[in-house]
Design a protein around this motif. Structure first.
Motif, PDB file in Angstrom:
ATOM      1  N   ILE A 192       5.236 -16.701  18.558  1.00  0.00           N
ATOM      2  CA  ILE A 192       6.000 -16.680  19.728  1.00  0.00           C
ATOM      3  C   ILE A 192       7.434 -16.307  19.609  1.00  0.00           C
ATOM      4  N   GLU A 193       7.760 -15.331  20.233  1.00  0.00           N
ATOM      5  CA  GLU A 193       9.176 -14.821  20.334  1.00  0.00           C
ATOM      6  C   GLU A 193       9.833 -15.094  21.945  1.00  0.00           C
ATOM      7  N   PHE A 194      10.723 -15.891  21.808  1.00  0.00           N
ATOM      8  CA  PHE A 194      11.402 -16.210  22.959  1.00  0.00           C
ATOM      9  C   PHE A 194      12.461 -14.947  23.307  1.00  0.00           C
ATOM     10  N   SER A 204      -8.840 -18.341  29.124  1.00  0.00           N
ATOM     11  CA  SER A 204      -8.637 -17.137  27.988  1.00  0.00           C
ATOM     12  C   SER A 204      -7.850 -17.734  26.801  1.00  0.00           C
ATOM     13  N   PRO A 205      -7.900 -17.182  25.685  1.00  0.00           N
ATOM     14  CA  PRO A 205      -7.336 -17.600  24.409  1.00  0.00           C
ATOM     15  C   PRO A 205      -5.887 -18.060  24.519  1.00  0.00           C
ATOM     16  N   GLY A 206      -5.335 -19.266  24.072  1.00  0.00           N
ATOM     17  CA  GLY A 206      -3.986 -19.351  23.975  1.00  0.00           C
ATOM     18  C   GLY A 206      -3.478 -18.345  23.059  1.00  0.00           C
ATOM     19  N   ALA A 207      -1.724 -18.595  22.921  1.00  0.00           N
ATOM     20  CA  ALA A 207      -1.011 -17.744  22.369  1.00  0.00           C
ATOM     21  C   ALA A 207      -1.266 -18.060  20.802  1.00  0.00           C
ATOM     22  N   ASP A 208      -1.559 -19.233  20.776  1.00  0.00           N
ATOM     23  CA  ASP A 208      -1.700 -19.623  19.014  1.00  0.00           C
ATOM     24  C   ASP A 208      -3.292 -19.423  18.315  1.00  0.00           C
ATOM     25  N   ARG A 209      -3.908 -18.630  19.206  1.00  0.00           N
ATOM     26  CA  ARG A 209      -5.418 -18.144  18.690  1.00  0.00           C
ATOM     27  C   ARG A 209      -5.114 -17.550  17.411  1.00  0.00           C
ATOM     28  N   PRO A 210      -5.966 -17.942  16.529  1.00  0.00           N
ATOM     29  CA  PRO A 210      -5.947 -17.084  15.245  1.00  0.00           C
ATOM     30  C   PRO A 210      -6.655 -15.867  15.612  1.00  0.00           C
ATOM     31  N   LEU A 211      -5.900 -14.748  14.696  1.00  0.00           N
ATOM     32  CA  LEU A 211      -6.707 -13.363  14.774  1.00  0.00           C
ATOM     33  C   LEU A 211      -7.699 -13.372  13.992  1.00  0.00           C
ATOM     34  N   THR A 212      -8.788 -12.975  14.308  1.00  0.00           N
ATOM     35  CA  THR A 212     -10.115 -13.054  13.503  1.00  0.00           C
ATOM     36  C   THR A 212     -10.876 -11.538  13.482  1.00  0.00           C
ATOM     37  N   GLU A 213     -10.723 -11.243  14.663  1.00  0.00           N
ATOM     38  CA  GLU A 213     -11.372  -9.815  14.849  1.00  0.00           C
ATOM     39  C   GLU A 213     -10.827  -8.557  14.897  1.00  0.00           C
ATOM     40  N   HIS A 214     -10.913  -7.516  14.730  1.00  0.00           N
ATOM     41  CA  HIS A 214     -10.397  -6.165  14.617  1.00  0.00           C
ATOM     42  C   HIS A 214      -9.840  -6.026  15.901  1.00  0.00           C
ATOM     43  N   ARG A 215     -10.472  -6.233  16.952  1.00  0.00           N
ATOM     44  CA  ARG A 215      -9.779  -6.013  18.561  1.00  0.00           C
ATOM     45  C   ARG A 215      -8.778  -7.168  18.653  1.00  0.00           C
ATOM     46  N   HIS A 216      -8.585  -8.155  17.914  1.00  0.00           N
ATOM     47  CA  HIS A 216      -7.627  -9.182  18.181  1.00  0.00           C
ATOM     48  C   HIS A 216      -6.290  -8.614  17.517  1.00  0.00           C
ATOM     49  N   TYR A 217      -6.375  -7.829  16.439  1.00  0.00           N
ATOM     50  CA  TYR A 217      -5.329  -7.285  15.762  1.00  0.00           C
ATOM     51  C   TYR A 217      -4.662  -6.161  16.647  1.00  0.00           C
ATOM     52  N   VAL A 218      -5.713  -5.288  17.446  1.00  0.00           N
ATOM     53  CA  VAL A 218      -5.272  -4.265  18.217  1.00  0.00           C
ATOM     54  C   VAL A 218      -4.623  -4.632  19.364  1.00  0.00           C
ATOM     55  N   ARG A 219      -4.878  -5.615  20.128  1.00  0.00           N
ATOM     56  CA  ARG A 219      -4.250  -6.602  21.119  1.00  0.00           C
ATOM     57  C   ARG A 219      -2.973  -6.989  20.761  1.00  0.00           C
ATOM     58  N   ALA A 220      -2.698  -7.359  19.666  1.00  0.00           N
ATOM     59  CA  ALA A 220      -1.525  -7.893  19.138  1.00  0.00           C
ATOM     60  C   ALA A 220      -0.585  -6.495  18.615  1.00  0.00           C
ATOM     61  N   THR A 221      -0.887  -5.435  18.505  1.00  0.00           N
ATOM     62  CA  THR A 221       0.185  -4.502  18.110  1.00  0.00           C
ATOM     63  C   THR A 221       1.263  -4.489  19.116  1.00  0.00           C
ATOM     64  N   GLY A 222       2.532  -4.677  18.170  1.00  0.00           N
ATOM     65  CA  GLY A 222       3.734  -4.819  18.681  1.00  0.00           C
ATOM     66  C   GLY A 222       4.338  -6.263  18.563  1.00  0.00           C
ATOM     67  N   ARG A 223       3.354  -7.056  18.217  1.00  0.00           N
ATOM     68  CA  ARG A 223       3.801  -8.309  18.143  1.00  0.00           C
ATOM     69  C   ARG A 223       4.318  -8.977  16.689  1.00  0.00           C
ATOM     70  N   LEU A 224       4.655  -9.771  16.779  1.00  0.00           N
ATOM     71  CA  LEU A 224       5.294 -10.526  15.358  1.00  0.00           C
ATOM     72  C   LEU A 224       4.246 -11.447  15.101  1.00  0.00           C
ATOM     73  N   VAL A 225       3.517 -11.493  13.869  1.00  0.00           N
ATOM     74  CA  VAL A 225       2.338 -12.289  13.213  1.00  0.00           C
ATOM     75  C   VAL A 225       2.864 -12.544  12.063  1.00  0.00           C
ATOM     76  N   LYS A 226       2.280 -13.853  11.813  1.00  0.00           N
ATOM     77  CA  LYS A 226       2.569 -14.702  10.735  1.00  0.00           C
ATOM     78  C   LYS A 226       1.090 -14.679  10.139  1.00  0.00           C
ATOM     79  N   PHE A 227       1.210 -14.189   8.700  1.00  0.00           N
ATOM     80  CA  PHE A 227       0.030 -13.689   7.963  1.00  0.00           C
ATOM     81  C   PHE A 227      -0.083 -14.632   6.642  1.00  0.00           C
ATOM     82  N   GLN A 228      -1.058 -15.154   6.213  1.00  0.00           N
ATOM     83  CA  GLN A 228      -1.497 -15.968   5.182  1.00  0.00           C
ATOM     84  C   GLN A 228      -2.376 -14.802   4.255  1.00  0.00           C
TER      85      GLN A 228
END
Length: 165
Positions: free
Chosen positions: A153-155, A81-105
């Motif tokens: 990553i949030e500890f 499976s993808p690691g926690a540091d995988r870049p978000l590139t697809e719509h589904r990646h953002y959906v799966r990251a809902t509730g998570r803290l994300v660093k955007f460029q």
């Protein structure tokens, strides 16, 4: 890996992965000494358990052995499976990251760290954490404004279940 081989691998493996209720995220073929390394990355909305990866690995191995897509040379197969540091590139990646803290460029506004609250077809609803005791603020960004995105990553973050208790 040549485009033709990549396309043939994807065509061969995608139905197998989809039958398991998973998404085929990435296929990577590289050299590892004298052998080749075939890495297959899969994911789903619920994540991927180790047992599912092991079972899929056996099925993929059998399917590859039946076909000629890998040729005669030896290779090592790795399904994960993808690691926690995988870049978000697809719509589904953002959906799966809902509730998570994300660093955007951002394409034009530099960098932003925010929590994804919602995702639709055009963009994201975010909560930007307050700095130095200030309240968090809401912000909306369009997918077209995002150059890169990666989950932070949030500890110390409490799980939603802990917050509700």
């Amino acid at each position: 890996m040549s485009t033709t081989q990549s396309d043939r691998l994807r065509a061969l493996l995608e139905p197998l992965v989809a039958a398991k209720g998973l998404d085929l995220e990435e296929i990577e073929l590289s050299k590892a000494g004298k052998r080749r390394m075939l890495r297959i990355t899969v994911d789903s909305d619920e994540g991927v358990e180790l047992d599912a990866c092991a079972e899929l690995s056996r099925e993929v191995s059998d399917r590859l052995d039946e076909s000629d897509v890998m040729g005669e040379d030896e290779y090592v197969l790795e399904v994960g499976s993808p690691g926690a540091d995988r870049p978000l590139t697809e719509h589904r990646h953002y959906v799966r990251a809902t509730g998570r803290l994300v660093k955007f460029q951002l394409a034009e506004d530099g960098e932003l760290i925010a929590r994804i609250l919602g995702v639709d077809d055009e963009g994201l609803d975010l909560e930007v954490p307050g700095v130095k005791g200030r309240k968090a603020t809401a912000r909306r960004i369009a997918f077209t404004d995002i150059a890169k995105a990666r989950v932070e990553i949030e500890f110390n973050r409490k799980d939603k279940k802990e917050e509700e208790a």
